[in-house]
Design an enzyme around this catalytic site. Structure first.
Site, PDB file in Angstrom:
ATOM      1  N   HIS A   1       4.942 -16.454   8.452  1.00 24.69           N
ATOM      2  CA  HIS A   1       4.501 -15.055   8.387  1.00 24.69           C
ATOM      3  C   HIS A   1       3.064 -14.999   8.915  1.00 24.69           C
ATOM      4  CE1 HIS A   1       2.113 -15.972   4.854  1.00 24.69           C
ATOM      5  NE2 HIS A   1       3.170 -16.243   4.099  1.00 24.69           N
TER       6      HIS A   1
ATOM      7  N   HIS B   1       0.344 -17.551   7.728  1.00 22.35           N
ATOM      8  CA  HIS B   1       0.364 -18.867   8.378  1.00 22.35           C
ATOM      9  C   HIS B   1      -0.209 -18.767   9.794  1.00 22.35           C
ATOM     10  CE1 HIS B   1       4.125 -19.008   5.717  1.00 22.35           C
ATOM     11  NE2 HIS B   1       3.215 -19.727   5.091  1.00 22.35           N
TER      12      HIS B   1
ATOM     13  N   CYS C   1       4.078 -25.911 -10.965  1.00 25.76           N
ATOM     14  CA  CYS C   1       4.568 -24.762 -10.190  1.00 25.76           C
ATOM     15  C   CYS C   1       5.214 -25.289  -8.915  1.00 25.76           C
ATOM     16  CB  CYS C   1       3.434 -23.793  -9.839  1.00 25.76           C
ATOM     17  SG  CYS C   1       3.983 -22.534  -8.645  1.00 25.76           S
TER      18      CYS C   1
ATOM     19  N   CYS D   1       3.679 -23.816  -5.638  1.00 27.43           N
ATOM     20  CA  CYS D   1       2.449 -24.497  -5.195  1.00 27.43           C
ATOM     21  C   CYS D   1       2.677 -25.997  -5.046  1.00 27.43           C
ATOM     22  CB  CYS D   1       1.310 -24.329  -6.204  1.00 27.43           C
ATOM     23  SG  CYS D   1       0.786 -22.665  -6.550  1.00 27.43           S
TER      24      CYS D   1
ATOM     25  N   CYS E   1       2.481 -18.890 -12.911  1.00 24.15           N
ATOM     26  CA  CYS E   1       1.515 -19.371 -11.922  1.00 24.15           C
ATOM     27  C   CYS E   1       0.761 -18.145 -11.401  1.00 24.15           C
ATOM     28  CB  CYS E   1       2.247 -20.047 -10.770  1.00 24.15           C
ATOM     29  SG  CYS E   1       1.231 -20.170  -9.289  1.00 24.15           S
TER      30      CYS E   1
ATOM     31  N   HIS F   1       1.813 -17.409  -7.588  1.00 19.80           N
ATOM     32  CA  HIS F   1       3.179 -16.970  -7.285  1.00 19.80           C
ATOM     33  C   HIS F   1       3.740 -15.943  -8.272  1.00 19.80           C
ATOM     34  CE1 HIS F   1       2.838 -20.615  -4.829  1.00 19.80           C
ATOM     35  NE2 HIS F   1       3.665 -19.981  -4.028  1.00 19.80           N
TER      36      HIS F   1
ATOM     37  N   LYS G   1      -2.185 -11.696  -2.295  1.00 20.11           N
ATOM     38  CA  LYS G   1      -1.905 -12.606  -1.186  1.00 20.11           C
ATOM     39  C   LYS G   1      -0.532 -12.284  -0.608  1.00 20.11           C
ATOM     40  CE  LYS G   1      -1.313 -17.537  -0.226  1.00 20.11           C
ATOM     41  NZ  LYS G   1      -0.159 -18.329  -0.631  1.00 20.11           N
TER      42      LYS G   1
ATOM     43  N   LYS H   1       5.992 -14.544   1.407  1.00 21.08           N
ATOM     44  CA  LYS H   1       7.427 -14.307   1.498  1.00 21.08           C
ATOM     45  C   LYS H   1       8.037 -14.201   0.109  1.00 21.08           C
ATOM     46  CE  LYS H   1       8.972 -13.911   5.712  1.00 21.08           C
ATOM     47  NZ  LYS H   1       9.191 -14.915   6.727  1.00 21.08           N
TER      48      LYS H   1
HETATM   49  N1  MSP Z   1       2.376 -27.409   2.660  1.00 24.90           N
HETATM   50  C1  MSP Z   1       1.150 -26.975   2.090  1.00 24.90           C
HETATM   51  C2  MSP Z   1      -0.040 -27.486   2.876  1.00 24.90           C
HETATM   52  C3  MSP Z   1      -0.100 -28.969   3.025  1.00 24.90           C
HETATM   53  S1  MSP Z   1      -1.455 -29.450   3.998  1.00 24.90           S
HETATM   54  C4  MSP Z   1      -1.542 -31.087   3.783  1.00 24.90           C
HETATM   55  C5  MSP Z   1       1.096 -25.448   2.055  1.00 24.90           C
HETATM   56  N2  MSP Z   1       1.896 -24.827   2.898  1.00 24.90           N
HETATM   57  S2  MSP Z   1       2.053 -23.237   3.008  1.00 24.90           S
HETATM   58  O1  MSP Z   1       3.030 -23.046   4.031  1.00 24.90           O
HETATM   59  O2  MSP Z   1       2.356 -22.689   1.725  1.00 24.90           O
HETATM   60  O3  MSP Z   1       0.676 -22.640   3.390  1.00 24.90           O
HETATM   61  C6  MSP Z   1      -0.034 -23.136   4.459  1.00 24.90           C
HETATM   62  C7  MSP Z   1      -1.265 -22.342   4.747  1.00 24.90           C
HETATM   63  O4  MSP Z   1      -0.971 -20.976   4.972  1.00 24.90           O
HETATM   64  C8  MSP Z   1      -2.307 -22.395   3.634  1.00 24.90           C
HETATM   65  O5  MSP Z   1      -3.570 -22.682   4.208  1.00 24.90           O
HETATM   66  C9  MSP Z   1      -2.314 -21.000   3.085  1.00 24.90           C
HETATM   67  O6  MSP Z   1      -3.550 -20.621   2.599  1.00 24.90           O
HETATM   68  C10 MSP Z   1      -1.941 -20.205   4.328  1.00 24.90           C
HETATM   69  N3  MSP Z   1      -1.464 -18.919   3.931  1.00 24.90           N
HETATM   70  C11 MSP Z   1      -0.277 -18.623   3.308  1.00 24.90           C
HETATM   71  N4  MSP Z   1      -0.295 -17.287   2.988  1.00 24.90           N
HETATM   72  C12 MSP Z   1      -1.468 -16.736   3.387  1.00 24.90           C
HETATM   73  C13 MSP Z   1      -2.000 -15.451   3.411  1.00 24.90           C
HETATM   74  N5  MSP Z   1      -1.379 -14.432   2.881  1.00 24.90           N
HETATM   75  N6  MSP Z   1      -3.200 -15.277   4.017  1.00 24.90           N
HETATM   76  C14 MSP Z   1      -3.860 -16.300   4.657  1.00 24.90           C
HETATM   77  N7  MSP Z   1      -3.387 -17.517   4.640  1.00 24.90           N
HETATM   78  C15 MSP Z   1      -2.251 -17.792   3.915  1.00 24.90           C
HETATM   79  O7  MSP Z   1       0.325 -24.902   1.296  1.00 24.90           O
END
Ligand code: MSP
Length: 532
Positions: free
Chosen positions: A23, A26, A132, A135, A155, A158, A311, A314
């Site tokens: 999304h 990411h 969680c 997380c 959490c 979430h 935040k 999904k």
């Molecule tokens: N798999 C772990 C990271 C492992 S790194 C060794 C993870 N994955 S994640 O897919 O949940 O998130 C990855 C990144 O996307 C994180 O830096 C997270 O902060 C970012 N984001 C997810 N949702 C977000 C927003 N709504 N806004 C900005 N960044 C966000 O965590």
């Protein structure tokens, strides 16, 4: 510095869970990484940009099961059908893509873990506490929110109930690294930014840190612990190592992996969202210290994209796919907007109206119109050929200042100020054109040389803008480069930041091409579902 005296710059994004498609949260991290690495490439540095996917653990396992899929098949499908294509569509120029289910990663993780065990940093213990799965994190009771009843705890990220885990696991002596880490952040404040993030990490360390369970025994989707086949490596311990396994961690000196590691490690910047800061600024450097390896030079925690004040995610059904925005605004406007609108390090709300307003005033009017007007005038008054090189000291000085400011800001991950510096230069050029009124000069044949001078200065300024905007908006900048006839100067990507403001590079006689509009007018009534 490498042997050639060229600076190395190694940047990573987090590796993303493959429980779902990307999304815009990411995409925010990945685009920021892409802009920064493109900027460093244009500084002439030897850049390595790594992204990838985090595929083990319960979160991915449960999603795969819920979809009647085996976790490996599920991960393969999502990587190939969603993650890689999204990054391609957003013009992400990563040098490598690591998946934690790859042999190169799994083997190196096992060797690393065995090394820590042999050195006495790992012991067997009993873990009991809340976890969680969203997380993939062992939580402290004090971090949780009250749930629907007495015994339920949620959490805070979430808003979902945590689960109680009670297992015999392998533990990493994380507590032994509190003092060395505090000393590290005291001596190297730039190692964790922005300041608010560093303060949070320091306060967390000062509060005392327990040892960390680094294996799980209740499921088997993970990397087997090398000396205990009943346990798999805890998914974060596995995932954090990707930054180093991707560049040859643990390989013998003289082998390709060993050489790679010697050149690239330590990473210059780990870009992360603020929710995963502690993993990166506490656990990860402690793992490296335990292995006597250098810690990363900088962990930078950016803020969240918010929807309805929370935040965007999904799991809360607020995830917006990048294509929902790029289909309407185009890829470059997407890459531009979030870095321009939100200070990196601060949370920001996504607003359709704000994006329409900036697209129209900053991109279409200030930048796009300037380019199309200038090229149309060169065509009309100069037969489509760039006129004689002419000095315009004020614009040249403004270009030099904008370049210096943009370079300082973007290198410091202050994308917003960097982009603003470039925009300000764009506004100066617009002011210059309005003031000089070349369309008035064109009416008087005796003023042809003045007209040529104004058109040269405007096009030369556009050359500079194309180079400065290239890391942020590569497709548009390339269109402009071609339209200016600047191909004569070589490839746009080969233009260097430290040389861009040297005035007078656009060659006399270069053939301009009236091409597509850089930022087309937005359709009136699409994107309604995302408004408001
Ligand atoms: N798999 C772990 C990271 C492992 S790194 C060794 C993870 N994955 S994640 O897919 O949940 O998130 C990855 C990144 O996307 C994180 O830096 C997270 O902060 C970012 N984001 C997810 N949702 C977000 C927003 N709504 N806004 C900005 N960044 C966000 O965590």
């Amino acid at each position: 510095m490498s042997e050639q005296g060229q600076k190395n710059f190694y940047l990573t994004t987090p590796i993303y869970y493959v429980n779902d498609a990307p999304h815009i949260g990411h995409a925010y991290t990945t685009v920021a990484g892409d802009v920064l690495t493109r900027w460093h490439r244009q500084r002439g540095e030897r850049v390595w940009f790594l992204t990838g996917t985090d595929e083990h653990g319960q979160k991915v396992l449960r999603t795969a099961e819920a979809n009647n899929s085996d976790p490996q098949a599920w991960a393969d499908k999502l990587v190939e059908s969603a993650w890689k294509p999204t990054w391609k569509s957003l013009n992400i120029a990563n040098d490598d893509f690591i998946r934690t289910t790859e042999g190169r990663h799994m083997e190196r993780v096992q060797n690393f873990l065995q090394g820590l065990k042999d050195a006495g940093h790992i012991y067997e213990g009993k873990y009991e506490g809340p976890y969680c799965v969203g997380c993939e994190e062992f939580k402290l009771p004090g971090d949780l929110l009250p749930g629907a009843n007495e015994s339920e705890k949620l959490c805070p990220i979430h808003s979902r109930p945590v689960e109680l885990v009670s297992e015999t696991n392998w533990f990493f002596r994380l507590s032994a690294f509190v003092e060395p880490l505090l000393a590290h952040y005291r001596e190297n404040p730039q190692a964790c930014e922005p300041t608010s993030a560093r303060n949070e990490v320091v306060a967390f360390l000062e509060g005392g840190v327990s040892d960390l369970s680094i294996s799980r025994s209740s499921f088997s989707w993970g990397i087997p612990v090398p000396w205990d086949s009943k346990q798999v490596v805890y998914v974060w311990f596995d995932a954090l190592l990707n930054y180093a396994t991707a560049v040859g961690l643990g390989d013998a000196p003289g082998t390709p992996g060993g050489e790679d590691f010697a050149h690239k490690w330590p990473a210059d910047v780990h870009l992360v969202g603020k929710d995963i800061l502690r993993f990166h600024a506490v656990i990860w450097p402690a793992m490296l210290l335990a292995a006597n390896l250098p810690v990363p030079k900088k962990v930078f925690a950016h803020g969240w994209l918010l929807v309805g004040g929370e935040k965007m995610s999904k799991s809360k059904l607020t995830g917006i796919a990048p294509s929902d925005i790029t289909d309407f605004f185009g890829v470059d406007a997407f890459r531009y907007y979030f870095l321009r609108a939100i200070p990196f390090g601060t949370d920001g709300s996504f607003s359709w109206e704000d994006m329409v307003a900036r697209y129209t005033s900053e991109l279409a009017n200030d930048f796009g119109n300037l380019a199309s007007r200038a090229i149309a005038m060169v065509e009309k008054y100069c037969d489509g050929k760039i006129p004689c090189v002419a000095n315009e000291p004020e614009l040249a000085a403004a270009a030099a200042l904008a370049t210096k400011r943009a370079d300082e800001s973007i290198s410091a991950l202050d994308f917003q100020s960097g982009i603003l510096a470039i925009l300000e230069f764009c506004k100066s050029v617009n002011g210059y054109v309005t003031e000089q009124a070349p369309w008035v000069l064109a009416k008087d044949p005796a003023r042809k040389s003045e007209l040529d001078q104004v058109l040269y200065a405007t096009c030369e300024s556009l050359r500079i803008l194309a180079v400065l905007f290239n890391p942020v908006m590569p497709e548009t900048s390339q269109k402009l480069w071609r339209a200016l006839g600047a191909d004569k100067l070589g490839l746009l990507d080969d233009q260097r930041i430290n040389d861009v403001a040297r005035w007078g590079q656009l060659p006399t006689g270069a053939q301009t091409i009236r091409g597509e509009v850089l930022f087309p007018r937005l359709p009136e009534n699409t994107g309604e579902e995302l408004r408001g």
